[in-house]
Design a protein around this motif. Structure first.
Motif: not given
Length: 105
Positions: A11-16, A39-43, A65-67
């Motif tokens: 499953a892919i959540h926020a990372l494309p 794409d990294l702004a939400r982190f 980021l993935i974690y």
């Protein structure tokens, strides 16, 4: 049941998906493209540490980021294995051949 587990682990959540696949091979370039596409702004990587880590150890930043996005998922384990293979494969001894060897026999 095993199909459901496999689909959940991919499953892919926020990372494309392009980022997860592309960062396996070229982590610095994928981080740069994701940063320009916001794409990294939400982190919330606005502090100075994230760009330094992206330059020095980009695979560590990708693992973080993935974690933060998915936890301990299949993507995290794949990236961890690739990171260990890359880090384990570097640092070997390099032999430089200087000049031509002559045999006087």
């Amino acid at each position: 049941m095993s199909d459901r587990l496999t689909l959940q682990s991919l499953a892919i959540h926020a990372l494309p998906l392009w980022f997860l696949v592309f960062s396996l091979f070229l982590p610095r370039i994928s981080l740069l493209i994701a940063w320009f596409q916001h794409d990294l702004a939400r982190f919330q990587l606005d502090n100075i540490i994230a760009p330094i880590v992206a330059l020095v150890l980009p695979r560590v930043l990708i693992l973080v980021l993935i974690y933060r996005d998915q936890g301990l998922s299949l993507w995290f384990l794949i990236h961890l294995i690739v990171a260990l293979c890359v880090w384990g494969g570097t640092g070997g001894r390099t032999y430089v051949r200087r000049g031509r060897r002559r045999n006087d026999v």
